[in-house]
Enzyme design. Structure first.
Site, PDB file in Angstrom:
ATOM      1  N   LYS A  85      -6.633  15.378  -8.264  1.00  0.00           N
ATOM      2  CA  LYS A  85      -6.538  15.679  -6.834  1.00  0.00           C
ATOM      3  C   LYS A  85      -5.103  16.033  -6.438  1.00  0.00           C
ATOM      4  CE  LYS A  85      -7.850  13.492  -2.443  1.00  0.00           C
ATOM      5  NZ  LYS A  85      -8.554  12.334  -1.887  1.00  0.00           N
ATOM      6  N   ASP A 113     -16.708  11.087  -1.143  1.00  0.00           N
ATOM      7  CA  ASP A 113     -15.280  10.768  -1.068  1.00  0.00           C
ATOM      8  C   ASP A 113     -14.714  11.129  -2.437  1.00  0.00           C
ATOM      9  OD1 ASP A 113     -12.765   9.652  -1.077  1.00  0.00           O
ATOM     10  OD2 ASP A 113     -13.428   7.581  -0.783  1.00  0.00           O
ATOM     11  N   GLU A 142     -10.272  12.368   5.676  1.00  0.00           N
ATOM     12  CA  GLU A 142     -10.611  11.002   5.264  1.00  0.00           C
ATOM     13  C   GLU A 142     -10.475   9.992   6.411  1.00  0.00           C
ATOM     14  OE1 GLU A 142      -8.136  10.628   1.812  1.00  0.00           O
ATOM     15  OE2 GLU A 142      -9.391  12.031   0.691  1.00  0.00           O
ATOM     16  N   ASP A 165      -4.659   3.526   4.657  1.00  0.00           N
ATOM     17  CA  ASP A 165      -5.420   3.777   3.433  1.00  0.00           C
ATOM     18  C   ASP A 165      -4.525   3.530   2.219  1.00  0.00           C
ATOM     19  OD1 ASP A 165      -6.813   4.799   1.286  1.00  0.00           O
ATOM     20  OD2 ASP A 165      -7.377   6.669   2.265  1.00  0.00           O
TER      21      ASP A 165
END
Ligand code: AMP
Length: 629
Positions: free
Chosen positions: A84, A22, A183, A205
């Site tokens: 990211k 992850d 994800e 999330d």
């Protein structure tokens, strides 16, 4: 015949475990499956590796993970976090956000981004690879064997360039990335939802810096992302910041001259986060705050109630994206079968309560929310390793599929790594007036120009009614069935005429060819971007020139019903000047000049276009009653 995809690097006979990673904005984790059970590989400092890297002035990596995070405020200009957010983006894409980052972003050739640390420039891919390398080393130390293959997760909304960049970061870290998994899909896999009945799942999330909500449909073990929504700047960090502001204002109340140094800010930030985490553990109603490091006797208690009052508006901001995601997925809360919590911030009781309220059911929170995605990635890795037999292996397209558009450019319809079966429709228009046929040329590959990609099939859609350029609409549908057979279907929407071909995209492409095409697409990226800009500028210029010449011709022949008085007000000479200037520039390769003169011609033709619109509107209304319009 099923499509057998041997992804690059996944050669027969490779040994060793495949890990699941992850790669998060705030934290990253690595996991593996041990005798059928997915487990996080912990380091001495716990399961999380903060996605933070500290570098010196000369290119040496000083710290990755927790130790880098500790340095973040003290060595702000040398510490890179949230990389990211930059993956697969151009400088233009992130210009607005760059003010929020403490490190320096510089534009590189062809719109690419570089991060400047000391004298060195880095790509986001390189910086991400340092985090991946840390995870690889962690896994190798724990498993006591080399780890060279991984599954990495990305947000469901990541586009092809962002997925590509993630995969390249893996390669730089010495990892063959066998699969990029969404994800939310990984989270659903971790909870084994694919093995339950078919259904619809919401994955909420809420991490440190980002909030994502995804609605998935699971059918026969295939995951389909129905919708995604969220906020790329919303997370637990916002709550920490509010607590910090509260602490600082209270300290300043005691000592008005107090201005925190970067080190003190770092301490205050850590205490703020600890306070939040402490109050989110079951049964903790009050936490004592003590900050001896700031040299002022600041001590106080903070209650759960106080924290919730501060955090409420941050948490509430997740509500609307959830409602929008449900609406976009065309489902209601009642239609959902499961709700899954992901991300550290979902540990807060207030967050769980909000999720329960929005989705009208208790969410799954049996797994550690920071670990869920990595565990799901490990399960997917185990499937690829052939260990887990009872989960359906999801197949993907190994290379992008698309058609040729004006100027020999590739218009991607199905990006590589898309799970199959899949069906995508795109609409295209005709380029020339009275165009009665459209050649559909199907290509496979990652490059911007079709001549660098692989030609799969061609056919012509004939019988389009003669219409002005852009008026005819051709819908092109790509459908890949579960066996990997591609069907391409083109349909003109006015007449309904259609044409179809069947293509086998996997035929004849070897691993080496896929590898070479991917490598070239990385190496050639800057050249491709420049060439694409040029073709786009020239194509757009030709389109405008054609349209302007047509109108000027009609004007000359008196075919436009514009009154003489109005015509007098229009500066036709300046339109002609601008037209000549753009025509000259369009023959050169000077992209900025073409763009500038394109805009100039657009401006010059504006009054004319306005009058034509008015005239045709008046014409259309003549003899009609208001009701008929
Ligand atoms: P993630 O991005 O999923 O790693 O989540 C990181 C965020 O979760 C940070 O803002 C943490 O402060 C927050 N977090 C972790 N544990 C807790 C907890 N027990 N209560 C509240 N927030 C937490």
């Amino acid at each position: 015949m099923p499509l057998e995809i041997q992804l690059p690097g996944q050669t027969n006979g490779s040994t060793g475990r495949i890990v699941g990673i992850d790669l998060g904005t705030t934290n990253s984790l690595v996991a593996y499956v041990d005798h059928g059970v997915a487990k996080i590989i912990e380091g001495a400092d716990g399961p999380l590796v903060p996605s933070v890297v500290t570098l010196d002035d000369y290119g040496a990596v000083m710290a990755v993970g927790n130790s880098a995070r500790e340095r973040a405020m003290v060595e702000a200009s040398h510490t890179v976090y949230s990389v990211k957010r930059l993956m697969g983006k151009s400088f233009q894409d992130v210009k607005k956000e760059s003010g929020m980052l403490s490190y320096r972003l510089v534009p590189a050739d062809e719109g690419l981004i570089r991060i400047q640390i000391g004298t060195k420039l880095y790509t986001p891919i390189e910086l991400s690879s340092f985090v991946l390398l840390e995870l690889k080393k962690r896994a190798e130390a724990y498993l006591e064997e080399p780890v060279t293959r991984a599954v990495i997760t990305v947000p469901a909304y990541f586009n092809d360039a962002q997925r590509h960049a993630t995969k390249d970061a893996g390669r730089l870290a010495g990892l063959d990335v066998l699969r990029i998994v969404n994800e939310p899909t990984a989270a659903a896999l971790a909870y084994g939802l694919d093995r339950k009945n078919d259904g619809t799942v919401a994955v909420y999330d809420f991490g440190g810096g980002t909030f994502d909500i995804s609605i998935l449909k699971i059918k026969n073990g295939i995951f389909e992302v129905l919708s995604t929504n969220g906020d790329t700047y919303l997370g637990g960090d916002d709550i920490d910041r509010r607590l910090m502001e509260l602490f600082i204002s209270q300290i300043q109340h005691m000592a008005p001259a107090f201005t925190p140094t970067p080190e003190q800010l770092q301490k205050i930030r850590r205490v703020a986060e600890q306070t939040k985490v402490g109050l989110s553990s079951a049964g903790h109603m009050v936490v004592e705050i003590n900050l001896p490091e700031i040299g002022i006797a600041y001590r106080r208690n903070i209650t759960l109630q106080e924290l919730e009052r501060i955090a409420k508006s941050v948490i509430e901001r997740t509500r609307k994206p959830c409602e929008d995601a449900l609406r976009d997925a065309k489902v209601t809360a009642e239609d959902l079968d499961e709700v899954v919590l992901v991300g550290g911030s979902t540990r807060m009781p207030m967050v769980k309560a909000l999720v329960h309220e929005i989705f009208e059911r208790a969410p799954h929170d049996e797994l550690n929310p920071e670990e869920t995605v990595a565990l799901g990635a490990a399960i997917q890795a185990d499937v690829l390793a052939g260990q887990t037999k009872d989960v359906l292996l999801l197949d993907v397209t190994p290379l992008s599929l698309g058609i040729e558009t004006m100027g020999g450019m590739m218009s991607t319809i199905i990006p590589r790594n898309t799970t199959i079966p899949t069906k995508v429709t795109e609409t295209y228009t005709t380029f020339a007036d009275n165009q009665t046929g459209v050649e559909v040329n199907v290509f496979q590959g990652e490059r911007d120009f079709v001549h660098d990609n692989r030609h799969l099939a061609s056919f012509t859609l004939k019988g389009i009614p003669p219409l002005p350029a852009g008026a005819a609409k051709v819908e092109v549908t790509f459908l890949i069935d579960a066996d990997g057979i591609l069907q391409v279907h083109a349909r003109e929407t006015h007449t309904g005429i259609e044409q179809e071909v069947e293509v086998k995209p996997s035929n004849g492409l070897t691993d080496e060819e896929i590898e070479r095409m991917l490598r070239e697409s990385i190496e050639q990226a800057p050249a491709d971007i420049a060439a694409r800009r040029m073709v786009e500028a020239k194509t757009e210029a030709q389109r405008l020139l054609g349209a302007t010449e047509k109108v000027l011709g009609q004007l000359r022949r008196g075919q436009l019903s514009i009154s003489a008085a109005k015509l007098k007000q229009i500066d036709v000479a300046s339109v002609i000047d601008a037209l000549y200037a753009l025509r000259r520039a369009a023959n050169s390769n000077d992209v900025p000049e073409i763009v500038k003169l394109h805009e100039a011609l657009e401006r010059a033709t504006e009054p004319l276009a306005h009058e034509i619109m008015n005239a045709s509107l008046a014409e259309a209304l003549t003899g009609k009653t208001v009701e008929q319009v």
